[in-house]
Design a protein around this motif. Structure first.
Motif, PDB file in Angstrom:
ATOM      1  N   ARG A   2      31.736 110.814  70.541  1.00  4.83           N
ATOM      2  CA  ARG A   2      31.590 110.037  71.520  1.00  4.83           C
ATOM      3  C   ARG A   2      32.552 108.835  71.423  1.00  4.83           C
ATOM      4  N   SER A   8      24.744 108.228  70.578  1.00  2.00           N
ATOM      5  CA  SER A   8      24.845 107.503  72.061  1.00  2.00           C
ATOM      6  C   SER A   8      25.246 106.217  71.529  1.00  2.00           C
ATOM      7  N   VAL A   9      26.559 105.890  72.139  1.00  3.33           N
ATOM      8  CA  VAL A   9      27.080 104.286  72.257  1.00  3.33           C
ATOM      9  C   VAL A   9      26.208 103.472  73.207  1.00  3.33           C
ATOM     10  N   ASN A  10      25.631 102.306  72.596  1.00  7.97           N
ATOM     11  CA  ASN A  10      25.107 101.647  73.429  1.00  7.97           C
ATOM     12  C   ASN A  10      26.154 100.766  74.345  1.00  7.97           C
ATOM     13  N   TYR A  61      28.028  97.955  73.129  1.00  7.58           N
ATOM     14  CA  TYR A  61      29.246  98.088  72.255  1.00  7.58           C
ATOM     15  C   TYR A  61      29.116  97.726  70.624  1.00  7.58           C
ATOM     16  N   TYR A  70      24.720 101.813  68.185  1.00  7.96           N
ATOM     17  CA  TYR A  70      24.630 103.287  68.685  1.00  7.96           C
ATOM     18  C   TYR A  70      23.512 103.726  68.166  1.00  7.96           C
TER      19      TYR A  70
END
Lengths: 450, 316
Positions: free
Chosen positions: A103, A187-189, A192, A195
């Motif tokens: 990601r 998954s990156v929040n 930023y 994650y």
């Protein structure tokens, strides 16, 4: 080039072969099998991970006026070994170096950052360019030995001189020892800063700066493992709401969780499940309902899930059934017993949205992949193969014949090659460029330039 | 990767098919359903114990296969509990159907009238029933069968035999061997016998992986041992925890069958057990021993040897 936001109707788009990366050898080296594909947020970079733990990043070249038809080809930008095989001495088992997911982080400066993960460890990589070199040190000899300080009478400031472009990848963070089970998603929040990483039974929340601690936000491990009947299969943060995420399960359910509600998100805010169709029930109903991928739309209004035979689009406001269901390869429904026997029924296909959320794409067998236009309800089956690999050759739609008379260009279900599976695909964030991983080859297709 | 998706020829399995005993009164659909269920059960067991030993198996896959086994086992249990009622025959269909509906196993609608195959209307030819896994695929089997109830006008034939497949015979053997079905080795023995039957069964040979026969043979005693008493897979710890060789070698063995009566020691050093129980005992010991044991050899207990061992253990 049409911006992908408008008029991405199936009948307007003709897909053409652009490039293929990888060898043509008959025997595939297992390490070369591509295990993940991901464009970065601008589409300038395309990353692949493979079973051998390597990451290869392609960069799109600048479009040139002289060769407008080349439309920005992707060339190798950086290659590095992200993960190495490890050995768990406690369990006497190997830990695969296969890259499960990559990601990208959004870009803030000249460097690029990405997360790559294998079954157990997530790493943050910095990919940066170096095109200058400092020269003129007088503190060292030609061969690098320090000179005797008493011999140095002047202080000379080194000067930066240009050098050949070098792209370096350095591991900036290693997030280890937080997962007992196999990591299936990262998954990156949208903030930023954080994650999440999800394994079969738990989801952990990380801060990018902190590697020795993570928060456990979902834990579905039962007290008695014998009671375990359901595992987490995929998870993703909402693209805009940093407190919201979804995770899917092996029983075909999706749970939406709000991190503001409690520290441990074991109780979902929303629960999405489609009631079983009694006319389709079989021994394999549960297995084919297991969700292999979950993806928010770019808008954040919908969630797409992939199970063995279908792709479903869910409206976040409607929990009792999906909004849309697309049949990927329903002709396999009568073959489930064989597919169970040879393990193909456990294949984890991914699914992707296009930039405008109007078309969705997913892979199938025989190196086929499918696209569904959500507006026109039309779908197309295309094939990634070397035969269709002439530059800018238009891809011809393929068709699987289900029974009875087989037409000339159709292929019968029994002739499908189940070892050629397209599990991983990616769609450029704003243009009609797609990357399709076919075992050890990466195909790049673009829409036709007029 | 290799071998997956390859088409298997029907010829390979034809030899094994003739060995299958199918009751003439069985309807093809019922046999097919049972056959498929048994095939899937066998495949599932093989999958759990034939995984690549180098890396950890996928928990998701293990859980899904385990769920499959549990469902099938639930069904078998429910069918097993109804069989005694059925054997008295000439009973109207409804009471059985009712009790089935009450029990509501996972696939109840498929198994709604499994013991009354005469009522099932199916045009599937018998040959289609005797097929390995790949050829079991047929819309009639893998998807729900719409069981057609012809109603009370069609009564079952008076001397209707219960469906006998190797699984049913295995369960019968369990009951014969040991009245208390909780003894692990009785189940293991019966399951071993079932496995022997199943070896002739086409599905067994059909599901063998490309790795070859020896591996699956070696796996069989291993997997049979991990089936605990009562055939209750739900209580087994074997599926979801790591099953190592230690678990099998040092599994508790029920020694009640060869506990010796102190009174018989008066007869001499060798106390002979009755031949019948010796055979049974040897059958139960077969999974645990690495040496072949000939059934004809009487089982001898050497008391002095045992005393000697005890001395060594006590450390005198």
């Amino acid at each position: 080039v049409l911006p992908a936001g408008f008029g991405n109707l199936m009948q307007d788009v003709l897909w053409c072969f652009s490039q293929v990366k990888g060898t043509i050898d008959i025997g595939v080296t297992e390490a070369d099998i591509i295990s993940t594909v991901e464009f970065n947020h601008t589409g300038e970079l395309l990353a692949t991970g493979d079973k051998g733990g390597r990451v290869v990043i392609f960069q799109r070249e600048q479009e040139s006026k002289q060769q407008p038809q080349r439309r920005g080809e992707y060339n190798v930008y950086s290659t590095f070994q992200s993960h190495e095989p490890e050995f768990d001495y406690l369990k006497s088992l190997e830990i695969e170096e296969k890259i499960n997911k990559i990601r990208w982080l959004p870009q803030h400066n000249a460097a690029y950052f990405l997360l790559s993960t294998n079954d157990k460890t997530v790493k943050l990589w910095k990919v940066s360019e170096r095109d200058k070199r400092p020269e003129g040190y007088n503190l060292k000899d030609e061969d690098g030995r320090l000179r005797d300080p008493s011999m140095i009478t002047t202080l000379r400031v080194p000067v930066l001189r240009p050098m050949d472009l070098m792209v370096e990848a350095t591991p900036r963070r290693v997030f280890a020892n937080a997962h007992t089970y196999h990591i299936n998603s990262i998954s990156v929040n949208s903030d930023y800063e954080t994650y999440m990483s999800a394994d079969d039974l738990r989801i952990n929340l990380w801060n990018f700066e902190i590697t020795n601690q993570s928060f456990n936000i979902v834990d579905i491990k039962p007290a008695n493992m014998e009671e375990l009947t359901e595992v987490i299969t995929a998870a993703e943060f909402h693209p805009h709401h940093c407190n919201t995420f979804v995770y899917s399960s092996s029983k075909g359910t999706i749970r939406l969780c709000d991190m503001r509600a409690s520290a441990l998100c074991d109780r979902h805010a929303k629960f999405f499940e489609e009631p079983e169709d009694p006319s389709n029930r079989s021994f394999f109903s549960e297995i084919i309902s297991s969700i292999s991928d979950v993806k928010f739309s770019h808008s954040g209004r919908f969630v797409m899930t992939r199970d063995y035979l279908t792709v479903k689009v869910w409206d976040l406001n409607m929990e009792n059934r999906p909004m849309e269901t697309y049949q990927v390869h329903d002709y396999l429904r009568s073959k489930l017993c064989s597919l169970y026997e040879n393990d193909c029924i456990f294949d984890k296909f991914e699914c992707v949205w296009n930039g405008s959320d109007s078309v969705i794409m997913t892979g199938s067998y025989n190196n086929f992949f499918r696209m569904f236009d959500r507006n026109t309800k039309r779908d197309v089956t295309l094939e990634a193969s070397r035969e269709n690999s002439k530059p800018r050759a238009i891809l011809k739609p393929r068709k699987v014949c289900v029974g009875g008379k087989r037409r000339k260009d159709e292929i019968s279900v029994d002739s499908l090659d189940f070892s050629k599976k397209i599990l991983h695909t990616a769609w450029h964030p704003s243009e009609n460029i797609i990357a399709v991983a076919a075992t050890n080859n990466l195909y790049i297709f673009q829409d036709k330039v007029n | 990767m290799l071998g997956k998706g390859g088409k298997r020829k029907f010829d390979e399995h034809e030899d094994g098919l003739e060995g299958k005993v199918v009751s003439p009164t069985d309807g093809p659909s019922k046999v097919s359903y049972t056959l498929q269920r048994q095939t899937i059960f066998n495949i599932s067991l093989m999958k759990l114990y034939n995984h690549r030993p180098l890396t950890e198996p996928s928990l998701q896959k293990t859980v899904l296969i385990n769920n499959m086994l549990r469902r099938i086992q639930e069904e078998l249990k429910q069918e097993g509990s109804l069989r005694p009622v059925f054997v008295t025959a000439a009973q109207p269909a409804d009471p059985l159907g009712d009790s089935f509906r009450e029990a509501q196993p996972a696939f109840s609608h498929l198994a709604a009238q499994p013991l009354l195959p005469a009522e099932l209307v199916s045009t599937t030819p018998l040959e289609a029933c005797l097929t390995p896994a790949s050829l079991l695929e047929d819309d009639a089997f893998c998807t729900s069968q719409t069981v057609q109830h012809d109603g009370p006008t069609k009564l079952p034939p008076p001397a209707l035999q219960p469906v006998k497949d190797s699984f049913s015979s295995a369960l019968d053997e369990i009951e014969e061997l040991c009245p208390a079905p909780t003894s692990a080795e009785a189940v293991a023995a019966a399951a071993d016998a079932a496995a022997d039957d199943a070896k002739d069964h086409p599905s067994e040979s059909g599901v063998q992986r490309p790795e070859g026969v020896p591996e699956s043979r070696a796996a069989e005693p291993k997997l049979m041992d991990s089936l605990p008493g009562n055939f209750e897979i739900t209580t087994s710890t074997g599926f979801l925890t790591d099953l190592t060789l230690d678990d099998i070698l040092f599994a508790d063995i029920d020694t009640s069958m060869y506990d010796f009566d102190p009174c018989t020691s008066a007869t001499g050093a060798a106390s002979k057990m009755a031949p019948v129980s010796a055979d049974e005992l040897l059958k139960t010991l077969a999974p645990y021993s690495s040496q072949p044991v000939t059934p004809n050899q009487p089982f001898k207990m050497d008391l002095t040897e045992l005393d000697h061992i005890m001395e060594v253990l006590v450390g005198s």
